[in-house]
Motif scaffolding. Structure first.
Motif, short mmCIF file in Angstrom:
data_model
loop_
_atom_site.label_atom_id
_atom_site.label_comp_id
_atom_site.label_asym_id
_atom_site.label_seq_id
_atom_site.Cartn_x
_atom_site.Cartn_y
_atom_site.Cartn_z
N SER A 76 0.87 -1.19 0.00
CA SER A 76 0.00 0.00 0.00
C SER A 76 0.90 1.23 0.00
O SER A 76 2.11 1.12 0.25
CB SER A 76 -0.90 0.03 1.25
N THR A 78 0.71 3.46 2.24
CA THR A 78 1.07 3.62 3.65
C THR A 78 2.27 2.74 4.00
O THR A 78 3.18 3.17 4.73
CB THR A 78 -0.13 3.28 4.54
N ILE A 81 5.44 4.30 2.74
CA ILE A 81 5.91 5.36 3.65
C ILE A 81 6.68 4.75 4.82
O ILE A 81 7.79 5.17 5.16
CB ILE A 81 4.70 6.18 4.16
N GLU A 145 6.61 16.29 0.92
CA GLU A 145 5.43 16.01 0.10
C GLU A 145 5.02 17.33 -0.54
O GLU A 145 4.86 18.33 0.15
CB GLU A 145 4.30 15.48 1.00
N SER A 149 -0.52 17.22 1.56
CA SER A 149 -1.88 16.74 1.76
C SER A 149 -2.69 17.82 2.49
O SER A 149 -2.19 18.47 3.39
CB SER A 149 -1.88 15.47 2.61
N THR A 176 2.66 11.34 -4.78
CA THR A 176 1.37 10.76 -5.17
C THR A 176 0.50 11.77 -5.92
O THR A 176 -0.17 11.44 -6.89
CB THR A 176 0.63 10.24 -3.92
N SER A 196 1.68 6.42 -3.78
CA SER A 196 0.59 5.51 -3.47
C SER A 196 0.02 5.13 -4.84
O SER A 196 -0.70 5.91 -5.46
CB SER A 196 -0.47 6.19 -2.61
N LYS A 199 -3.66 5.30 -6.00
CA LYS A 199 -4.31 6.49 -6.56
C LYS A 199 -4.22 6.44 -8.09
O LYS A 199 -4.79 5.57 -8.68
CB LYS A 199 -3.67 7.75 -5.97
N MET A 209 -1.66 -0.30 -3.39
CA MET A 209 -0.24 -0.60 -3.66
C MET A 209 0.62 0.63 -3.45
O MET A 209 0.12 1.77 -3.57
CB MET A 209 -0.05 -1.09 -5.10
#
Ligand SMILES: *Cc1c(COP(=O)(O)O)cnc(C)c1O
Length: 385
Positions: A76, A78, A81, A145, A149, A176, A196, A199, A209
């Motif tokens: 994933s 996550t 990360i 990032e 987010s 992502t 990710s 997405k 994934m």
């Protein structure tokens, strides 16, 4: 390029798409070959856990899109990360994390890395001058990032990558939002570009994934050595689906961008709206960096609505016909969700002076989406508090 990325069909007996290789046990022809099997850890199919023909084919395709050396796939985004953040640190080491990162990244740092004795500090992603004094002798990783987010603030990734590389510090960027089509962190000097794949790379809201693309072989090997110990894995069926998603990535991204910009511009002129958070808009504070470094904008952006009651916001969300309420994004469908709880920040309160929502512009007819927003915002405005 995503249309053709990956091994050529001649590598699969002419089959246009890579076959799904379902395997745990791999058989070796001789005892010596079996004893030596771990020499193939990085490139060969030696045990299903460490990669299959299907995962290697997808990894090769993603590495090419990212302009990276190699890609490692995880279960994933996550887990990508978690793997990236744990591969390069030991107890007593120091990690600097941009203050605008994805919430679960922050939680992994606070709830897991800290238990293993790694010290995590946050820095203001808008102030590189404040980053340099925060670097310590034990700083091993700078994690970024861009855009972040929830708040969509842009970071000067090339500048940070340059100053980190000069000090021997690894940089990791969660890419992502842009996908490798619209931003290439490796070309900006970053060591690990994280996606990710749930997405845009997969694009159909039915796969989980993660993908970690490295600038060089040594970084890839360090990551693979670590992920192998954690037992990290991406299933061959899911790899097949993500590879299929890549075939249409370019046309999907073009439509996501077009729909998002149409919606963002329409919202910017609506009386219920205080601010649209989208670096592709010329009025956005991050626009100059976006324009310099990115080749396009994805479908995800934020909108701050004038403050109203919880019930007024619910009246809006409950009146959507096309927009859906759901976590994740990057699929074909449009989503609009409240950013609640609001993003946590160590440096300043962030730009949240109203009610923050996150919109994902899907692939629908944009006039249907505008009609939907128009109706739902009218319900919100008319709601008697
Ligand atoms: C969704 C998301 C992730 C996590 O991906 P999963 O595959 O859902 O675990 C990581 N980073 C960003 C920016 C995301 O939006």
């Amino acid at each position: 390029m995503p249309v053709v990325a990956g091994p050529p069909p001649s590598a699969n007996g002419g089959a246009l798409n890579p076959p799904i290789q379902r395997v745990s046990t791999v058989i070796f022809p001789t005892m010596d070959a079996y004893i030596e099997r771990h020499k193939g850890l990085y490139d060969d199919v030696i045990y299903g856990l460490y990669g299959t023909e299907t995962s290697f084919a997808l990894a090769e395709a993603i590495a090419r899109l990212e302009n990276g050396r190699k890609t490692l796939l995880t279960g994933s985004g996550t887990s990508a990360i978690a793997q990236a953040l744990s591969a390069f640190v030991s107890a007593g080491d120091h990690v600097l994390v941009a203050d605008n990162v994805y919430g679960p990244t922050r939680r992994f740092c606070g709830e897991v890395l800290s238990r293993f004795g790694v010290v995590v500090a946050y820095f203001d992603p808008l102030r590189i001058d404040a980053l340099v004094p925060a670097i310590q002798a034990k700083t091993r990783v700078i994690y970024l990032e861009s855009p972040g987010s929830q708040t969509f603030e842009m970071t000067d990734v090339p500048a940070i990558a340059t100053l980190a590389r000069a000090r021997g510090i690894k940089t990791i960027v969660d890419n992502t939002w842009a996908s490798p089509l619209f931003f290439k962190p490796i070309l900006a000097g970053v060591d690990v570009s994280l996606a990710s794949a749930t997405k845009y790379l997969s694009g159909h809201s039915d796969v989980l994934m993660g993908a970690l693309t490295t600038a060089d072989e040594a970084t890839f090997r360090a990551l693979k050595d670590s992920t192998a110990r954690w037992g990290e894995h991406a299933s061959p069926d899911d790899c097949y689906l993500v590879h299929r998603g890549l075939r249409t990535l370019a046309v999907r991204m073009a439509r996501h961008q077009e729909n998002a910009l149409t919606l963002a511009n329409w919202l910017a002129g609506h009386p219920e709206v205080m601010r649209v958070l989208c670096p592709a808009l010329p009025s956005d504070p991050g626009h100059a960096i976006w324009k310099r470094d990115f080749r396009g904008a994805s479908g995800l952006f934020g909108v701050i609505l004038k403050r109203r009651s919880h019930r007024a916001n619910a009246a809006m969300c409950d009146h959507f016909r096309y927009f859906k309420l759901g976590s994740s994004w990057g699929g074909f469908e449009s989503l609009m969700v409240p950013s609640w709880p609001p993003p946590i920040r160590n440096h300043g309160a962030g730009p949240i002076d109203g009610d923050l929502f996150r919109i994902h512009a899907g692939l629908e007819d944009v006039q249907d989406l505008i009609g939907d927003l128009d109706r739902a915002l009218a319900h919100r405005a008319a709601y008697a508090d």
